[in-house]
Design a protein around this motif. Structure first.
Motif, PDB file in Angstrom:
ATOM      1  N   VAL A 160       0.864  -1.184   0.000  1.00 22.33           N
ATOM      2  CA  VAL A 160       0.000   0.000   0.000  1.00 22.33           C
ATOM      3  C   VAL A 160       0.898   1.230   0.000  1.00 22.33           C
ATOM      4  O   VAL A 160       1.804   1.343   0.839  1.00 22.33           O
ATOM      5  CB  VAL A 160      -0.924   0.012   1.235  1.00 22.33           C
ATOM      6  N   ARG A 161       0.665   2.155  -0.939  1.00 21.73           N
ATOM      7  CA  ARG A 161       1.428   3.408  -1.000  1.00 21.73           C
ATOM      8  C   ARG A 161       0.457   4.574  -0.973  1.00 21.73           C
ATOM      9  O   ARG A 161      -0.500   4.615  -1.745  1.00 21.73           O
ATOM     10  CB  ARG A 161       2.282   3.465  -2.272  1.00 21.73           C
ATOM     11  N   ASP A 162       0.714   5.532  -0.067  1.00 24.84           N
ATOM     12  CA  ASP A 162      -0.205   6.665   0.034  1.00 24.84           C
ATOM     13  C   ASP A 162       0.476   7.818   0.761  1.00 24.84           C
ATOM     14  O   ASP A 162       0.832   7.692   1.932  1.00 24.84           O
ATOM     15  CB  ASP A 162      -1.475   6.252   0.785  1.00 24.84           C
ATOM     16  N   ARG A 163       0.712   8.932   0.080  1.00 21.14           N
ATOM     17  CA  ARG A 163       1.158  10.192   0.681  1.00 21.14           C
ATOM     18  C   ARG A 163       2.307  10.018   1.673  1.00 21.14           C
ATOM     19  O   ARG A 163       2.209  10.375   2.837  1.00 21.14           O
ATOM     20  CB  ARG A 163      -0.024  10.880   1.355  1.00 21.14           C
ATOM     21  N   THR A 169       4.701   3.817   2.718  1.00 24.07           N
ATOM     22  CA  THR A 169       4.706   2.557   1.981  1.00 24.07           C
ATOM     23  C   THR A 169       4.601   1.432   2.994  1.00 24.07           C
ATOM     24  O   THR A 169       5.395   1.373   3.947  1.00 24.07           O
ATOM     25  CB  THR A 169       5.994   2.388   1.163  1.00 24.07           C
ATOM     26  N   PHE A 191      -3.918  -2.208   6.801  1.00 22.75           N
ATOM     27  CA  PHE A 191      -4.165  -1.149   5.808  1.00 22.75           C
ATOM     28  C   PHE A 191      -5.187  -1.590   4.758  1.00 22.75           C
ATOM     29  O   PHE A 191      -5.103  -1.212   3.591  1.00 22.75           O
ATOM     30  CB  PHE A 191      -2.851  -0.731   5.138  1.00 22.75           C
ATOM     31  N   THR A 241       8.087   5.544   6.218  1.00 29.51           N
ATOM     32  CA  THR A 241       7.409   6.840   6.145  1.00 29.51           C
ATOM     33  C   THR A 241       8.407   7.954   5.911  1.00 29.51           C
ATOM     34  O   THR A 241       9.560   7.886   6.321  1.00 29.51           O
ATOM     35  CB  THR A 241       6.656   7.141   7.457  1.00 29.51           C
ATOM     36  N   VAL A 288       0.694   7.848  10.526  1.00 30.80           N
ATOM     37  CA  VAL A 288       0.216   6.520  10.140  1.00 30.80           C
ATOM     38  C   VAL A 288      -0.657   5.968  11.261  1.00 30.80           C
ATOM     39  O   VAL A 288      -0.277   6.054  12.441  1.00 30.80           O
ATOM     40  CB  VAL A 288       1.390   5.550   9.900  1.00 30.80           C
TER      41      VAL A 288
END
Length: 305
Positions: free
Chosen positions: A164-167, A170, A179, A198, A204
């Protein structure tokens, strides 16, 4: 790996965040040839987090050309091992005939059950050229009804695990669910294990949907409820609260935990069991050669005296 777990008390950090139950500073041990590990579990104040009963952080270490790691064949019962690498490679061989090169980001779950033996060595190419190594090894204690299951081995390459990658975050889901995604790894009890990296300033969530939860800070620094914690540390949280972790600088950490087992475990050398007599039997089985051997291996680690 064949490392005798420490059961003597080790003090944790003083913590002020109400959601934190314990902060463990891993104890450093030198295994020889400059190869060190940081051991977070078992701890004098906490044996397990979910079924995680052993947690070692090894490296970073630089092996020069011609040098490498050579953990000779040794036995396990009553647990599953997870070897997870950030740098370097390890060649796994076990008594079930499995041969697999463990590489960074891959999931390797060896379930010992009623008994397995394995070796862990630096692969030939990396031994010739030299390599840097950094990684983690964990033991997952098996639930009472599954301690004597048949031994098995699962391998998933890094590309086979959900990411999962978001802003600025990872997350690689190594086992269980995290997640919103689920790892393909088969487990005999509910637990989870996720690598999270991060960028600085990113927050997170650590969800409350697991009974027992912890974060192992590999490197970096985080802020939780206005308190800062620097790696390496194992942060163990109380159940029920949704936790927000903010990276004070670029950080690599492992989210881990799961359902608590039905009771404590006895742990001696590489053996884990709910029954002391079963460990005594395993000692004799290894000492007298009743464990299956690892194909093409001609050495072994003797039973500690």
């Amino acid at each position: 790996m064949s490392w005798f777990p420490d059961n003597d008390p080790v003090l944790g950090d003083v913590k002020s965040c109400d959601a934190l139950e314990l902060v463990i500073v891993p104890r450093t041990r030198d295994l020889g040839d400059g190869f060190t590990v940081r051991r977070a579990l078992p701890h004098g104040k906490r044996q397990m987090v979910g079924p995680f009963i052993f947690f070692d952080h090894f490296g970073p270490v630089q092996f020069m050309s011609g040098k490498g790691m050579d953990v000779r064949p040794h036995p396990h019962i009553g647990l599953a091992t997870v070897t997870y690498l950030f740098d370097g490679s390890i060649m796994h061989r076990d008594s079930e005939g499995n041969v697999r090169e463990i590489q960074p980001g891959a999931m390797n779950l060896m379930t010992a059950g009623r008994g397995i033996a394995h070796s862990e060595r630096t692969p030939d190419l990396q031994r010739k050229n030299g390599q840097k190594m950094l990684g983690l090894q964990s033991w997952i204690a098996l639930p009472a009804g599954s301690e004597e299951i048949a031994p098995s081995f699962q391998h998933y390459a890094a590309a086979d695990l959900p990411v999962v990658r978001d802003r600025g975050v990872t997350a690689r889901v190594i086992a269980g669910q995290s997640f919103g995604v689920t790892s393909p790894v088969t487990m005999v009890s509910p637990w989870f294990y996720t690598e999270v990296t991060t960028e600085e300033g990113v927050s997170v969530p650590l969800e409350a949907d697991h009974e027992e939860r912890a974060i192992y800070l590999v490197d970096g620094e985080v802020e939780i409820s206005n308190e800062r914690y620097e790696g390496p540390r194992l942060l163990i949280f109380r159940p029920g609260d949704r936790i927000t972790v903010k990276a004070a600088r670029p950080t690599r950490m492992m989210f881990l935990g799961g359902d608590a087992l039905e009771g404590p475990r006895h742990i001696w050398w590489n053996f884990v069991s709910s029954n002391k007599e079963r460990i005594e039997q395993a000692k004799q089985d290894w000492k007298t050669g009743r464990f299956a051997t690892v194909p093409n291996e001609h050495e072994f680690i003797p039973l500690p005296e």
